[in-house]
Design an enzyme around this catalytic site. Structure first.
Site, PDB file in Angstrom:
ATOM      1  N   SER A 251      29.730 -71.534 -11.014  1.00 44.27           N
ATOM      2  CA  SER A 251      28.869 -72.567 -10.453  1.00 44.27           C
ATOM      3  C   SER A 251      27.501 -72.827 -11.268  1.00 44.27           C
ATOM      4  CB  SER A 251      28.370 -72.007  -8.949  1.00 44.27           C
ATOM      5  OG  SER A 251      27.892 -73.036  -8.257  1.00 44.27           O
ATOM      6  N   ARG A 320      20.771 -75.696   4.110  1.00 43.08           N
ATOM      7  CA  ARG A 320      21.955 -74.775   4.106  1.00 43.08           C
ATOM      8  C   ARG A 320      23.201 -75.268   4.820  1.00 43.08           C
ATOM      9  NH1 ARG A 320      23.221 -71.255   0.128  1.00 43.08           N
ATOM     10  NH2 ARG A 320      24.504 -69.562   0.890  1.00 43.08           N
ATOM     11  N   ASP A 483      37.776 -77.785  -4.900  1.00 41.50           N
ATOM     12  CA  ASP A 483      36.295 -77.892  -5.075  1.00 41.50           C
ATOM     13  C   ASP A 483      36.030 -79.421  -5.150  1.00 41.50           C
ATOM     14  OD1 ASP A 483      33.650 -77.650  -5.880  1.00 41.50           O
ATOM     15  OD2 ASP A 483      34.291 -76.105  -7.614  1.00 41.50           O
ATOM     16  N   HIS A 520      34.798 -74.748  -3.729  1.00 43.49           N
ATOM     17  CA  HIS A 520      33.805 -74.013  -4.696  1.00 43.49           C
ATOM     18  C   HIS A 520      33.547 -72.697  -4.458  1.00 43.49           C
ATOM     19  CE1 HIS A 520      30.943 -74.578  -7.724  1.00 43.49           C
ATOM     20  NE2 HIS A 520      29.734 -73.875  -6.829  1.00 43.49           N
ATOM     21  N   ASP A 521      33.715 -71.895  -3.530  1.00 46.38           N
ATOM     22  CA  ASP A 521      33.343 -70.520  -3.414  1.00 46.38           C
ATOM     23  C   ASP A 521      34.607 -69.777  -3.565  1.00 46.38           C
ATOM     24  OD1 ASP A 521      30.885 -70.967  -2.205  1.00 46.38           O
ATOM     25  OD2 ASP A 521      31.308 -70.572  -0.279  1.00 46.38           O
TER      26      ASP A 521
END
Length: 540
Positions: A251, A320, A483, A520-521
């Site tokens: 990232s 968040r 992603d 993405h994670d």
């Protein structure tokens, strides 16, 4: 830990039921709380005095999610703690918590890309493995936006780190072979100098004793990812490491890993960039902008000067939640949550109702008091500014070196404008959509041209030139098809730019949705398809 986190250290990570809060007595004389809980209380009181035959057919809806936010505000004003503590019991996400760590303090000023300077700075870091006698087995592990230096457990901090399963004997970063270093970046809030650190210019000295001054807050200068990397290399100098065996990151860390090789090609051996990019693109910039706008719109943010009052916990929670939408994937959520409601026996509500909504609420809750709001603003902006194109890097170098020269020549008389004072103004006219693409041609009638799909475009020559310092490096680039924040075509752009500059030793791996649905994670979770590939690349 910074003041905001020290005062709130009883908030641990995890999910909290929104119905378990016991409302505190409203602080009716306090300007920030005089209206808390009034609407629902008044309605309940009024209804209680009526005959049951007068009950309206459509009663007032309850908002436990708002009650929870108001209760937390009251608790913070009272300097008290929530009734129920967090418990990190749901979701596969690793912890980002900090703890005991090592520190390196530099008294040499760090001159920054956009004209500011840090006269002194501190870097928090942790290490695993043993540095060999020639100091040639060091790996610098770069973090994502919100991570601390605690990538793996240590004797002084045995809690699992954010890359716990990737580091250790026989793992991707094999501590039997390598000496692994991870830092909290400049601008962060887990031990390294950032907005919540004391501004040296605000300290006073009396009879030889220094009195603690005020935090930088939004007097902290704009930093770039390249500034963060330069600070990291001063730590390497301190540790006696002249050349890294490898630079590794995911990232934002994947961006920094590339930057380390570009800035110090002679000091980096191999490079690993996972789910990163060589320059930030509009979608990710837009998503981070929206998060910052939500956070800055929280009245408690107070233009960054909230360290002696209530932190902007509502803005942080919402920011968040927005970020979490970009970190994971639709396919994973389809399998994990589908359209299930948290409690199908109850009527629909405007507060978290579907399971996906409760998940996002949980993601915001467990983070809103754990991370410094100003660090989020500064680091996310640094990500937006990232661009390894040659012209961008040349201009940054010119600004930095020019300011350093003026500082040496003018000492403390260097002007605020030279130090990066913000003169930004909003445009007088709103942006207007362009119906046709702009053209340098003077022809009065041209057919609109459909741009080529982004994934099919060749990288610009300027980016190819900017990555040319990596021509002779072994590079691993990993992307993930699911992603949406750093789409796989952005990793393909890195690969094409490197190969376009003559690098024939680039390994490109793209994980399809048949392999990973975590979006993405994935870099935090997939020890096989990410960790296995990284370990093999480092061994070859």
């Amino acid at each position: 830990m910074k003041r905001i986190l020290t005062n709130l250290n009883t908030f641990s990570r995890g999910h909290r039921s929104l119905t378990t809060y016991k409302p505190l007595r409203p602080l009716t004389n306090h300007p920030r709380t005089k209206n808390l809980h009034t609407t629902a209380s008044n309605l309940q009181s009024a209804n209680a005095t009526k005959d049951h035959h007068d009950t309206p057919p459509n009663p007032q809806m309850a908002f436990p999610c708002l009650d929870a936010l108001e209760t937390r505000t009251s608790n913070l004003l009272n300097n008290s703690t929530p009734v129920k503590k967090f418990s990190n019991t749901s979701g596969p996400e690793p912890s980002y918590t900090s703890g005991p760590h090592e520190t390196f303090h530099s008294t040499t000023p760090l001159h920054l890309d956009w004209g500011g300077t840090l006269p002194t700075y501190t870097i928090a870091y942790e290490t695993w493995g043993t540095l060999n006698p020639t100091a040639s087995n060091a790996i610098l592990l770069h973090t994502g936006l919100s991570a601390s230096s605690h990538a793996h457990s240590t004797p002084s901090n045995p809690s699992p780190g954010w890359w716990e399963k990737f580091i250790g004997p026989g793992k991707a970063l094999d501590t039997n072979k390598y000496f692994v270093i991870c830092t909290n970046v400049i601008g962060g809030c887990y031990g390294s100098t950032g907005p919540s650190s004391v501004d040296p210019s605000s300290t006073t000295t009396t009879t030889g004793n220094t009195t603690k001054g005020e935090p930088y807050a939004t007097k902290f200068p704009i930093v770039t990812l390249e500034d963060m990397v330069r600070a990291q290399f001063t730590l390497l100098d301190h540790l006696g490491i002249q050349k890294l065996f490898a630079s590794v990151g995911s990232s934002m860390g994947g961006m920094q890993s590339l930057a380390a090789g570009v800035l110090y090609p002679e000091r980096v051996g191999r490079i690993v960039s996972i789910s990163g990019c060589a320059r930030s693109h509009p979608y990710s910039i837009a998503m981070r902008f929206v998060q910052r706008q939500v956070l800055m719109s929280d009245p408690n943010w107070s233009r960054g000067h909230y360290y002696s009052s209530i932190p902007p916990h509502i803005g942080m929670k919402l920011a968040r939640e927005i970020a979490t939408v970009t970190y994971r994937s639709g396919p994973e959520w389809e399998q994990r949550f589908s359209r299930l409601r948290a409690d199908p026996t109850k009527p629909p509500a405007l507060c978290p109702d579907f399971k996906i909504e409760t998940y996002l609420d949980h993601a915001g809750e467990k983070w809103c008091l754990e991370y410094d709001a100003n660090s989020l603003l500064y680091i996310s902006k640094a990500m937006d500014l990232f661009d390894l194109s040659e012209d961008v890097q040349r201009e940054a170098r010119g600004r930095r070196e020019g300011y350093a020269l003026r500082r040496r020549g003018g000492g403390d008389n260097a002007t605020a404008e030279e130090g990066g004072s913000c003169t930004l103004t909003l445009p007088d006219e709103a942006y207007t959509e362009q119906e046709e693409p702009s053209s340098s041609s003077s022809s009065s009638q041209t057919e609109p041209q459909t741009p080529a799909p982004t994934s099919h475009r060749s990288p610009p020559r300027d980016l190819i030139s900017g990555l040319s310092p990596l021509k002779n490096h072994k590079v691993l680039v990993i992307g993930v098809a699911s992603d949406i924040l750093f789409p796989a075509w952005q990793q393909k752009e890195i690969v094409d730019a490197l190969r376009g500059g003559g690098n024939d030793d680039v390994k490109h791996v793209e994980l399809g949705e048949d392999v990973s649905l975590f979006g993405h994670d994935t870099f935090l979770l997939d020890t096989v398809n990410v960790g296995g590939v990284v370990g093999e690349f480092l061994r070859d």
